[in-house]
Design an enzyme around this catalytic site. Structure first.
Site, PDB file in Angstrom:
ATOM      1  N   ASP A 367       0.823  -1.196   0.000  1.00  0.00           N
ATOM      2  CA  ASP A 367       0.000   0.000   0.000  1.00  0.00           C
ATOM      3  C   ASP A 367       0.863   1.254   0.000  1.00  0.00           C
ATOM      4  OD1 ASP A 367      -2.228  -1.704   0.109  1.00  0.00           O
ATOM      5  OD2 ASP A 367      -1.801  -2.018   2.205  1.00  0.00           O
ATOM      6  N   THR A 368       1.456   1.485  -1.148  1.00  0.00           N
ATOM      7  CA  THR A 368       2.398   2.567  -1.373  1.00  0.00           C
ATOM      8  C   THR A 368       2.274   2.963  -2.839  1.00  0.00           C
ATOM      9  OG1 THR A 368       3.918   1.633   0.266  1.00  0.00           O
ATOM     10  CG2 THR A 368       4.873   3.159  -1.311  1.00  0.00           C
ATOM     11  N   VAL A 369       2.650   4.193  -3.173  1.00  0.00           N
ATOM     12  CA  VAL A 369       2.673   4.587  -4.585  1.00  0.00           C
ATOM     13  C   VAL A 369       4.073   5.027  -4.974  1.00  0.00           C
ATOM     14  CG1 VAL A 369       0.237   5.217  -4.709  1.00  0.00           C
ATOM     15  CG2 VAL A 369       1.914   6.954  -4.056  1.00  0.00           C
TER      16      VAL A 369
END
Length: 556
Positions: A367-369
């Site tokens: 859950d990272t961009v």
């Protein structure tokens, strides 16, 4: 035949059933995990902005359209390549723990091992917005009103939710978002939006609009000392955390130099600790001593064995030595020396997994961009923003429209560890952007693979694909991956669907504990972007991960 309707269609299966070509351009390129975010960056380049302007436009857009992974309640790291002098600047946008929080207080609460994953105690000062402002202040050319315009538009006018994002959103629907009063801003009629449904976030749109009326440094002060800061503190303390107004107002980003190693004649650069880019460099430093091209095809058991073992050794050192640079001085010169890389390479048994070494025990969260930009002048920006686990803590301050990260979960509660929890301290950080240079200092590529502890593993695998095998950015991202998951000293190895049964059998016989992942479980292997720049012509070539909803786009 039943006609297709967005409001009625089901979530598609996560399968690879189409081919992606690399994208070429000459006057600028943007790549991100969502098409609307890529378009926000391109809008800046068309308006005369540079790589810094476009990157923060992408960051703000993703805060709106992928709030499960990123946002103003999280942290960020960036590497900026200045084409004028061939120099790379590192910007650390991670925040510190609450100054009220001591190890003794946590022990007195009966908490041992690690802080609880979703608790307000894990909320450190969110550093992402400060990083955005500092990057624009030093390198940007456009106003915040221009840079935040696409994100504000998406928030207020609505945007269609993409499939992978919808899947991540769904996991936070009940146990996370509905437990927080402000979570209503991230739900559609009380539920997570499905793919294709139109989502609004008026609260976040208004926050961005107000911040955009100021200069970067004025906006930064407004965020960390004004009403926004008070609402963040209120939400944290009401949920049992210790963050204070003083913690927020004291926040500052860290500018510095990148750390690097040479691999196959190129320089690979990462942000220094407290980021975990060191783990990728250590693995590459080890593999520098091994001719991977002679170890079979990219998915052969022999080649994967060497890469897995090198990564395990990299994690072992990284997990021991990465901590707040103001508290602990990581021995970078020794760790990144070629002599140490050679020593570690000799420790790899070519026929057997090392079950006895003290390896790091990486956890995983995708859950990272990650996103990147190269502009018409050849400036490159490589950026990661994250709230850590899906929706972070799940705590959404009222009227702000963004969740708060749970980055403090990475602190050790071992009093003898460099990364031990302490007041006002930065924790071990998973998010790492990367840049690769040629020996003459020219920009080869900006790259990254998002996803918790998958990130250094992804960096090593895509760099190897490009520099060992000559893969273009898209081919490097298309390749099937492995991921060392949490477990015992041997470290369970997850392999992506498509790797042959024979390879799985051979790795198992070597002593690797292997598990296959398919469908939406493949987000475990990260989602990345790469943009490369041809030295003589300046032609840009970009790839975007097929495991994401993303796209690369360029200008000519």
């Amino acid at each position: 035949m039943i006609p297709f309707e967005i409001s009625k269609h089901s979530q598609p299966e996560f399968i690879f059933n189409s081919r992606r070509s690399p994208v070429y351009a000459t006057k600028g390129m943007v790549a991100s995990s969502l098409p609307l975010a890529t378009e926000a960056g391109l809008e800046m380049l068309r308006s005369g902005g540079n790589a810094a302007d476009a990157s923060i436009a992408v960051a703000a857009a993703l805060a709106v359209i992928e709030p499960c992974s990123t946002g103003l309640g999280g942290d960020g790291f960036a590497l900026f390549y200045n084409a004028a002098d061939n120099k790379i600047s590192s910007l650390n946008g991670s925040g510190k723990s609450a100054r009220e929080m001591t190890l003794k207080k946590i022990q007195d609460m009966g908490i041992h091992g690690s802080l609880p994953e979703r608790h307000a105690l894990t909320v450190n000062v969110p550093g992402a917005f400060g990083m955005w402002c500092d990057l624009i202040d030093r390198y940007g050319t456009l106003t915040l009103s221009k840079i935040f315009a696409p994100a504000t538009r998406y928030a207020k006018e609505g945007f269609p939710v993409s499939p992978v994002t919808a899947s991540l959103w769904k996991t936070g629907e009940e146990e996370i978002l509905m437990a927080s009063p402000g979570g209503i801003n991230l739900l559609l009629n009380g539920k997570a939006p499905r793919a294709g449904e139109i989502m609004h976030n008026h609260a976040l749109g208004e926050v961005l609009r107000q911040l955009s009326l100021h200069t970067p440094q004025e906006a930064k002060k407004m965020f960390y000392t004004g009403k926004i800061a008070k609402k963040i503190v209120k939400a944290v303390r009401e949920n049992g955390g210790m963050l204070s107004a003083e913690d927020m107002s004291a926040h500052e980003s860290l500018w510095g130099e990148s750390i690097k190693t040479e691999y196959r004649g190129y320089e690979v650069h990462e942000c220094p600790p407290n980021g975990q880019g060191l783990a990728a460099l250590l693995a590459l430093n080890t593999l520098e001593n091994i001719n991977l091209a002679d170890k079979g095809n990219p998915c052969s058991a022999e080649r994967l064995h060497y890469q897995i073992e090198a990564m395990r050794l990299g994690f072992a050192d990284a997990r021991l030595h990465i901590a707040d640079p103001h508290v602990y001085k990581t021995p970078l010169t020794t760790l990144l020396s070629k002599e140490y890389g050679t020593k570690r390479a000799h420790e790899i048994n070519p026929e057997k997994a090392n079950q006895d070494a003290e390896h790091g025990v990486p956890l995983n969260s995708s859950d990272t961009v990650y996103f990147n930009v190269i502009d018409k002048d050849g400036n490159g920006c490589s950026v990661v923003n994250s709230i850590y686990m899906n929706f972070g803590t799940g705590i959404v301050p009222e009227d702000l429209g963004f969740p708060l990260q749970n980055r403090g979960h990475n602190f050790s509660l071992d009093p003898n560890h460099p990364n031990v929890l302490a007041p006002g301290k930065r924790t071990y950080h998973t998010i790492i952007p990367g840049i690769c240079l040629r020996k003459n200092g020219s920009l080869h590529s900006v790259f990254g693979v998002m996803g918790g502890f998958m990130q250094p593993q992804g960096h090593m695998q895509v760099i190897s694909a490009m520099l060992d095998d000559g893969a273009d950015p898209q081919e490097a991202l298309n390749r099937l991956r492995f991921c060392i998951e949490s477990g015992d000293a041997g470290g369970k190895v997850c392999l992506e669907e498509g790797i042959s049964d024979e390879t799985i059998k051979q790795l198992s016989e070597m002593g690797h504990q292997v598990e296959m992942k398919s469908g939406y479980e493949r987000v475990l292997f990260g989602r990345g972007q790469i943009i490369s720049r041809e030295e003589e012509t300046g032609t840009l070539c970009a790839g975007c991960d097929p495991r994401s909803d993303g796209v690369a786009g360029g200008l000519c």
